[in-house]
Motif scaffolding. Structure first.
Motif, mmCIF file in Angstrom:
data_model
loop_
_atom_site.group_PDB
_atom_site.id
_atom_site.type_symbol
_atom_site.label_atom_id
_atom_site.label_comp_id
_atom_site.label_asym_id
_atom_site.label_seq_id
_atom_site.Cartn_x
_atom_site.Cartn_y
_atom_site.Cartn_z
ATOM 1 N N TYR A 136 0.824 -1.205 0.000
ATOM 2 C CA TYR A 136 0.000 0.000 0.000
ATOM 3 C C TYR A 136 0.862 1.261 0.000
ATOM 4 O O TYR A 136 2.051 1.224 0.336
ATOM 5 C CB TYR A 136 -0.943 0.006 1.207
ATOM 6 N N GLY A 137 0.229 2.377 -0.335
ATOM 7 C CA GLY A 137 0.844 3.699 -0.217
ATOM 8 C C GLY A 137 2.229 3.770 -0.808
ATOM 9 O O GLY A 137 2.474 3.324 -1.931
ATOM 10 N N GLN A 138 3.151 4.316 -0.029
ATOM 11 C CA GLN A 138 4.525 4.511 -0.479
ATOM 12 C C GLN A 138 5.265 3.209 -0.743
ATOM 13 O O GLN A 138 6.320 3.211 -1.367
ATOM 14 C CB GLN A 138 5.306 5.369 0.523
ATOM 15 N N TYR A 139 4.726 2.079 -0.309
ATOM 16 C CA TYR A 139 5.372 0.783 -0.497
ATOM 17 C C TYR A 139 4.857 0.042 -1.735
ATOM 18 O O TYR A 139 5.323 -1.047 -2.037
ATOM 19 C CB TYR A 139 5.157 -0.095 0.740
ATOM 20 N N ALA A 140 3.906 0.624 -2.449
ATOM 21 C CA ALA A 140 3.207 -0.065 -3.540
ATOM 22 C C ALA A 140 4.146 -0.677 -4.576
ATOM 23 O O ALA A 140 3.921 -1.795 -5.027
ATOM 24 C CB ALA A 140 2.214 0.878 -4.212
ATOM 25 N N GLU A 141 5.177 0.007 -4.943
ATOM 26 C CA GLU A 141 6.081 -0.483 -5.996
ATOM 27 C C GLU A 141 7.424 -0.962 -5.453
ATOM 28 O O GLU A 141 8.356 -1.184 -6.222
ATOM 29 C CB GLU A 141 6.311 0.635 -7.023
ATOM 30 N N ILE A 142 7.521 -1.139 -4.154
ATOM 31 C CA ILE A 142 8.795 -1.486 -3.523
ATOM 32 C C ILE A 142 8.901 -3.000 -3.356
ATOM 33 O O ILE A 142 8.164 -3.611 -2.588
ATOM 34 C CB ILE A 142 8.950 -0.773 -2.162
ATOM 35 N N GLU A 143 9.833 -3.596 -4.087
ATOM 36 C CA GLU A 143 9.982 -5.053 -4.085
ATOM 37 C C GLU A 143 10.526 -5.601 -2.770
ATOM 38 O O GLU A 143 10.345 -6.787 -2.481
ATOM 39 C CB GLU A 143 10.878 -5.481 -5.246
ATOM 40 N N THR A 144 11.186 -4.771 -1.981
ATOM 41 C CA THR A 144 11.746 -5.239 -0.708
ATOM 42 C C THR A 144 10.780 -5.066 0.456
ATOM 43 O O THR A 144 11.146 -5.296 1.604
ATOM 44 C CB THR A 144 13.067 -4.503 -0.394
ATOM 45 N N SER A 145 9.540 -4.663 0.154
ATOM 46 C CA SER A 145 8.510 -4.506 1.176
ATOM 47 C C SER A 145 7.463 -5.601 1.049
ATOM 48 O O SER A 145 7.171 -6.069 -0.048
ATOM 49 C CB SER A 145 7.801 -3.147 1.032
ATOM 50 N N VAL A 146 6.889 -5.947 2.186
ATOM 51 C CA VAL A 146 5.747 -6.848 2.239
ATOM 52 C C VAL A 146 4.774 -6.239 3.249
ATOM 53 O O VAL A 146 5.185 -5.738 4.291
ATOM 54 C CB VAL A 146 6.167 -8.296 2.602
ATOM 55 N N CYS A 147 3.489 -6.250 2.897
ATOM 56 C CA CYS A 147 2.483 -5.601 3.742
ATOM 57 C C CYS A 147 1.449 -6.609 4.248
ATOM 58 O O CYS A 147 1.128 -7.581 3.561
ATOM 59 C CB CYS A 147 1.794 -4.474 2.969
ATOM 60 N N PHE A 148 0.939 -6.323 5.441
ATOM 61 C CA PHE A 148 -0.016 -7.201 6.107
ATOM 62 C C PHE A 148 -1.177 -6.384 6.657
ATOM 63 O O PHE A 148 -1.072 -5.176 6.862
ATOM 64 C CB PHE A 148 0.654 -7.937 7.268
ATOM 65 N N GLN A 149 -2.264 -7.095 6.948
ATOM 66 C CA GLN A 149 -3.462 -6.478 7.507
ATOM 67 C C GLN A 149 -4.125 -7.453 8.469
ATOM 68 O O GLN A 149 -4.062 -8.672 8.293
ATOM 69 C CB GLN A 149 -4.441 -6.143 6.384
ATOM 70 N N LYS A 150 -4.797 -6.887 9.466
ATOM 71 C CA LYS A 150 -5.609 -7.686 10.372
ATOM 72 C C LYS A 150 -6.869 -6.921 10.684
ATOM 73 O O LYS A 150 -6.820 -5.730 11.044
ATOM 74 C CB LYS A 150 -4.848 -7.979 11.668
ATOM 75 N N GLU A 151 -8.002 -7.589 10.543
ATOM 76 C CA GLU A 151 -9.301 -7.008 10.912
ATOM 77 C C GLU A 151 -9.411 -7.048 12.434
ATOM 78 O O GLU A 151 -9.121 -8.060 13.060
ATOM 79 C CB GLU A 151 -10.447 -7.789 10.278
ATOM 80 N N MET A 152 -9.844 -5.935 12.999
ATOM 81 C CA MET A 152 -9.994 -5.855 14.444
ATOM 82 C C MET A 152 -11.393 -6.343 14.832
ATOM 83 O O MET A 152 -12.372 -6.017 14.181
ATOM 84 C CB MET A 152 -9.811 -4.423 14.937
ATOM 85 N N ILE A 153 -11.453 -7.098 15.888
ATOM 86 C CA ILE A 153 -12.704 -7.595 16.429
ATOM 87 C C ILE A 153 -13.027 -6.749 17.647
ATOM 88 O O ILE A 153 -12.200 -6.585 18.538
ATOM 89 C CB ILE A 153 -12.581 -9.081 16.827
ATOM 90 N N ARG A 154 -14.209 -6.219 17.683
ATOM 91 C CA ARG A 154 -14.615 -5.396 18.844
ATOM 92 C C ARG A 154 -14.626 -6.270 20.081
ATOM 93 O O ARG A 154 -15.271 -7.327 20.109
ATOM 94 C CB ARG A 154 -15.980 -4.782 18.609
ATOM 95 N N LEU A 155 -13.927 -5.839 21.086
ATOM 96 C CA LEU A 155 -13.795 -6.618 22.312
ATOM 97 C C LEU A 155 -14.804 -6.235 23.367
ATOM 98 O O LEU A 155 -14.889 -6.834 24.416
ATOM 99 C CB LEU A 155 -12.384 -6.452 22.875
#
Length: 153
Positions: free
Chosen positions: A133-152
């Protein structure tokens, strides 16, 4: 005894830990460090967690707003002699709880493709690979992750 403290980026222990993190990353990512460094400024971060063991700071992490419903995990670090003991997972969990309390729906993050220990940490804690995503979109040395938050609550 382990203690997690919520603070902000003006906390001197956080500032010192980030200096160690930056030194570590400069050594490991010497050719790409200046590119990534521009996105890792710590001024004005409102949501920081510092971990203490016997009143000594041993780790940190932060979240900052990326989008209306999304927090970005930043500046994750554990002192070398405290790695492999679950400290980073504790920091990550506290940041996720905090993001949820602030009504954010997901957390995203970027790490380097060579940071295998970080990639393992994030996968173990339920993060899934997403397109860069964002500034990392075209960067081959980057890897991005996501986690959905569960309301506690």
């Amino acid at each position: 005894m382990i203690k997690l403290v919520r603070t902000d980026s003006e906390n001197q222990d956080f500032i010192n830990l980030v200096k160690h993190l930056d030194e570590y990353l400069a050594e490991k990512n010497s050719s790409t460090h200046s590119f990534y460094d521009q996105f890792n400024k710590i001024d004005k971060i409102k949501h920081v967690v510092v971990v203490y063991k016997d009143d000594q700071p041993i780790g940190c992490g932060a979240i900052k707003q990326y989008a209306t419903n999304t927090m970005e995990i930043k500046r994750m670090y554990t002192s070398p002699n405290h790695r492999g003991k679950g400290i980073a997972s504790n920091i990550l969990t506290e940041l996720e709880i905090w993001a949820t309390e602030l009504a954010y729906q997901k957390c995203i993050l970027e790490t380097g493709t060579e940071r295998l220990d970080a990639i393992k940490l994030y996968k173990k804690n339920g993060y899934v690979l997403i397109p860069n995503y964002g500034q990392y979109a075209e960067i081959e040395t980057s890897v991005c992750f996501q986690k959905e938050m569960i309301r506690l609550f």
